[in-house]
Design an enzyme around this catalytic site. Structure first.
Site, short mmCIF file in Angstrom:
data_model
loop_
_atom_site.label_atom_id
_atom_site.label_comp_id
_atom_site.label_asym_id
_atom_site.label_seq_id
_atom_site.Cartn_x
_atom_site.Cartn_y
_atom_site.Cartn_z
N ALA A 1 -15.58 8.31 10.62
CA ALA A 1 -16.18 7.15 11.27
C ALA A 1 -16.21 7.34 12.78
CB ALA A 1 -15.40 5.89 10.91
N GLN B 1 -8.71 -0.22 12.15
CA GLN B 1 -8.18 -1.19 11.17
C GLN B 1 -7.72 -2.47 11.87
OE1 GLN B 1 -5.22 1.04 8.94
NE2 GLN B 1 -6.78 2.05 7.71
N ARG C 1 0.82 -1.21 0.00
CA ARG C 1 0.00 0.00 0.00
C ARG C 1 0.85 1.26 0.00
NH1 ARG C 1 -2.72 -3.27 3.46
NH2 ARG C 1 -1.93 -2.25 5.34
N TYR D 1 0.21 4.47 -2.31
CA TYR D 1 0.08 5.85 -1.83
C TYR D 1 0.97 6.80 -2.64
CZ TYR D 1 -2.02 3.63 2.28
OH TYR D 1 -2.80 2.90 3.12
N VAL E 1 -7.95 12.09 8.82
CA VAL E 1 -7.96 11.12 9.92
C VAL E 1 -7.55 9.75 9.39
CG1 VAL E 1 -9.38 9.99 11.66
CG2 VAL E 1 -9.74 12.41 11.14
N TYR F 1 -12.49 9.42 1.49
CA TYR F 1 -13.56 8.84 2.32
C TYR F 1 -13.50 9.38 3.74
CZ TYR F 1 -16.40 5.14 4.44
OH TYR F 1 -17.36 4.43 5.11
N THR G 1 -13.80 -1.31 13.45
CA THR G 1 -13.13 -0.62 14.55
C THR G 1 -13.42 -1.36 15.86
OG1 THR G 1 -13.38 1.51 13.43
CG2 THR G 1 -12.91 1.57 15.79
N HIS H 1 -13.27 11.66 6.89
CA HIS H 1 -12.50 12.88 7.13
C HIS H 1 -11.14 12.70 6.46
CE1 HIS H 1 -10.29 16.09 8.95
NE2 HIS H 1 -11.31 16.45 9.75
N ALA I 1 -19.55 1.81 10.74
CA ALA I 1 -20.53 2.85 10.42
C ALA I 1 -21.34 2.43 9.19
CB ALA I 1 -19.82 4.18 10.16
#
Length: 844
Positions: A714, A756, A656, A660, A687, A682, A825, A684, A797
């Site tokens: 979330a 996560q 990943r 990025y 965050v 996605y 979470t 905020h 969420a």
């Protein structure tokens, strides 16, 4: 078209147990024969509520040759069961017509109330809401005369009130029915009343409470020997278990309910149970082919029945199943279908609410008409007995007519004024009494188009209160409200009929003028001169405002862009020290779009959470990048068909961190090319997000303007969904792998959030799913501070308005066996009480 939600009401109505009704035997029938016929009628009534409807139908057919020997009341009772069976068989229009004719007969009160209950239910299933509510109101008048039937009619009333959004009243009616049957020794009535309460709690969203009532319902219905409502209770328990994330339990209960519904031939209940089974199979990620087949068959059935609400639910489950299989195109297609059908459901719900209000109004009007007729009758009686006072009575009658006309006129005028008031409230801000945001845009678009066509100048002003938060903090929120109210009044007095003024939200106001920028600045000066100190609760204070002004010129081709540039000018005014007016034409950005970057958050549910500023940035940017869920991506694609999906950079097994950096490069390439770039992320954007902070840092380092607009995260949803206040105990919020790798200690007296969890221990940054070993390692570390049985919460969420958030509670030691999504979470509630700091003890 009818909906399965209303079928629950059908179960309630058809559960009516036969009451004791007696009548003298027909002429020519011996007493022994009359007793035998009465026994057959009672047997038919009992079979109607304890066995398959075909059993009682066969008994009615066998009795057909003896109908002439029955009393009129016995024939009415048989007709009621026959019509009830027609409704159960699916021919509800014919059943409704027959029940309406039956209600015209001379019937004893218990039978009449029973028929009202069933007729109300059938009318609701056929969405004949005016008739359903009218019959319900008529039946409620007889409640005090027949306590044995009161509970059933109250149950129907409870559900109808649920359908029109009166959930508090619905629960009150269901509990009232339960109180009645608890005083009786009638297991069947108790079974039905408990079903009513469980249904009311379900629709109110109280899933845990509803599950408790459903368990009580099963026990009571087993004692009563009612197979339909035993199955209904098990279906309810399964549905509530699924709603709370306990899908193994849900699968067990729903499977039992399906078998029992099929055994008694209740097709609607069977398909409802299939939905719970399919949902649980999908959630537990097993037997997906069976879930697919079950949902396809269920969707076919509901489409044949034109059951919109059930179609939307089935499409939503098919979307979730497709997402499980990584079939994003199918998931998006099913989601669009669900959203389209949900819009139709909302239309029907509004029509149902309107019918309810109309019946309420008609009932009051009929009561007035009855009062008028009674007055006329009394007048006629007086005229017969006292002819010499005829003229006087005639005058009194005319006076009565005049009073009635005046009352009706007052009622109509009041109704007109209330409608006008509601329309005014829908178009204005309740605090400042200015136009609301939607109305400003609507009227502004018309005025803007008119001035563009005529070549006249058009100017937008965006203004807000300087340091408004300090007003609230120093003087209280009452002072803040008074400041907004006063500013709204000053704006209204200053603008008058020369423009369009409204509150955009918070402390921001928008003014649109068919004038040039110079006239707009003059108006703002008059507004500033009009402002004066405010006194609230004995404290006097004053405040200043800053404003941005933009006149429509060549570069402002839309009203949205014009307001956006005025908003940017307001930012300039803030940057220059506040308490001033900045004209967009004088600012560097007004001449031509300059290269820059804005990173915005889509929120968790884009349709609900995306702010107007976020939408404005998406519309106005030259290039839009997007890294969100498929549903938000589809909505953004509707706004910007040229949106670039950053999700294409991800791949199975790919690091990943490499992904990025590729995303960084794609965004910065457009910024360096001199374009205005908007990147949507996605939730905020700041965050637990690497890319947004990195691209903002790079852009600023290279001299490009860059900023980040917040979004609903979330974590914000978590506090709302779980009812947690982080200020009560404090909160630690960490990424799960970070907590696992580094020497971090949790504060067991406060709330701990680990994000996560599915990726716990993934140092390669290549995993996209949970592995038991990583979760077990996380649990092993947490066991240093928490006992194995400490209750924790797995939270997810809701990403769509038609979904419910996941809040699964389980012991800490059971975490390795739980189900995880990439965005699950872990919420760890406090373990111990707060202790005082000895350093702050008295005398220390």
């Amino acid at each position: 078209m009818f909906r399965p939600a209303a079928i629950a009401l059908l179960w309630l109505a058809f559960a009516c147990a036969p009451a004791a009704l007696a009548q003298s035997p027909s002429a020519g029938v011996s007493p022994s024969e009359a007793m035998a016929l009465e026994a057959q009628v009672k047997d038919i009534e009992q079979l109607a509520v304890t066995a398959h409807w075909r059993d009682s139908d066969r008994k009615i057919g066998a009795l057909a040759s003896r109908l002439d020997a029955l009393t009129p009341l016995q024939r009415h009772r048989i007709d009621y069961v026959r019509l009830r069976n027609r409704a159960l068989a699916g021919d509800q229009p014919a059943a409704l017509k027959g029940l309406a004719e039956l209600l015209k007969q001379d019937l004893p009160v218990p039978l009449r109330v029973r028929i009202y209950t069933t007729a109300t239910s059938v009318a609701a299933n056929l969405e004949d809401w005016p008739r359903a509510f009218a019959w319900l109101n008529e039946g409620l008048k007889y409640l005090h005369e027949t306590p044995t039937e009161a509970a059933r009619l109250l149950g129907a009333a409870s559900y109808l009130h649920t359908l029109v959004g009166e959930t508090g009243r619905a629960r009150e009616l269901a509990l009232q029915a339960l109180q009645i049957v608890e005083k009786q020794d009638d297991p069947r009535a108790l079974c039905m009343a408990l079903s009513d309460v469980g249904l009311a709690e379900d629709h109110a969203g109280h899933f845990s409470e509803a599950e408790k009532w459903r368990h009580r319902q099963i026990d009571a219905c087993v004692r009563a020997g009612d197979p339909v409502f035993i199955a209904n209770g098990k279906y309810g328990v399964g549905k509530m278990a699924a709603a709370q994330g306990r899908h193994e339990e849900a699968l067990k209960w729903a499977s039992e309910a399906l078998a029992e519904f099929q055994a008694v031939g209740f097709e609607v209940g069977a398909y409802s149970a299939r939905l719970v089974i399919a949902e649980s199979l999908i959630a537990t990620n097993r037997q997906l082919d069976q879930a697919q087949a079950m949902l396809v068959d269920t969707l076919r059935y509901y489409r044949e029945q034109e059951s919109d609400l059930a179609i939307a639910e089935t499409e939503r489950l098919l979307a979730r199943l497709a997402e499980k299989r990584n079939d994003i195109a199918a998931a998006l297609a099913h989601t669009r279908q669900a959203m389209a059908v949900s819009e139709a459901v909302e239309v029907v719900a509004r029509e149902r609410r309107l019918a309810f209000l109309q019946v309420q109004f008609d009932t009051r009007l009929k009561e007035q008409q009855i009062a008028l007729l009674e007055t006329e009758k009394a007048l006629a009686a007086v005229q017969v007995t006292a002819n010499k006072r005829r003229q006087l009575m005639l005058a009194m009658g005319m006076a009565g007519f005049l009073v009635t006309a005046i009352l009706l006129s007052i009622l109509l005028r009041r109704s007109f004024l209330q409608r006008r008031r509601y329309r005014w409230l829908s178009e204005h801000d309740s605090l400042t009494r200015l136009l609301n945001y939607q109305q400003v845009r609507k009227l502004g678009a018309e005025a803007f188009a008119r001035t563009r066509a005529s070549g006249q100048p058009f100017t937008a002003i965006v203004t807000d209160i300087d340091l408004f938060k300090q007003v609230n903090d120093r003087h209280g929120h009452a002072a803040g409200d008074e400041a907004l109210r006063a500013l709204g009044a000053w704006i209204s007095e200053t603008v008058g009929a020369d423009g369009i003024a409204g509150r955009s939200g918070g402390d921001e106001f928008t003014i649109l003028l068919e004038a040039d920028a110079a006239q707009a600045q003059a108006l703002l000066q008059r507004l500033r001169d009009r402002m004066q100190p405010i006194t609230v609760f004995g404290h006097t204070f004053r405040f200043n405002i800053s404003s941005g002004v933009c006149q429509a010129e060549g570069q402002a081709v839309t009203l949205e862009q014009l307001i956006h540039e005025a908003d940017q000018a307001l930012y300039q005014a803030k940057d220059e020290g506040r308490n001033r007016v900045v004209r967009a034409a004088d600012a560097a950005f007004a001449s031509a779009p300059a290269a820059g970057l804005v990173v915005v958050g889509s929120g968790i549910q884009f349709g609900r959470h995306a702010s107007e500023r976020c939408l404005s940035e998406i519309r106005e940017a030259q290039v839009v990048f997007c890294l969100t869920d498929p549903f938000a991506l589809a909505m953004i694609h509707g706004l910007r068909p040229d949106v670039v999906n950053l999700g294409a950079h991800y791949a199975a097994g790919k690091d990943r961190r490499e992904t990025y950096r590729e995303i960084d490069a794609a965004i910065m390439a457009e910024v360096r090319a001199g374009k205005q770039v908007c990147a949507v992320f996605y939730g905020h954007p700041g965050v637990f997000a690497d890319v947004p902070h990195e691209v903002v840092r790079k852009a600023r380092a290279e001299g490009f303007p860059a900023r980040m607009e917040p979004g609903i995260s979330a974590e914000a949803c978590l506090y709302a969904d779980l009812g947690i206040d982080p200020g009560h105990r404090g909160v630690q919020s960490m990424e799960a792998t970070h907590f696992l790798v580094y020497d971090r200690q949790p504060d067991t007296a406060g709330l701990v959030l680990l994000w996560q969890v599915a990726l716990s221990g993934d140092l390669s940054c290549t995993r996209l799913h949970a592995e038991r070993e990583g979760v077990q390692a996380l649990v092993d570390k947490l066991l240093r501070w928490y006992p194995p049985e400490h209750e924790v919460i797995l939270y997810e969420a809701a990403r769509l308005p038609i979904e419910t958030p996941r809040s699964q509670r389980l012991p800490l030691c059971d975490l390795p066996a739980a189900h995880y999504e990439e965005y699950t979470t872990l919420v760890i509630p406090p373990l111990r009480a707060l202790r005082d700091d000895p350093a702050f003890a008295p005398g220390a």
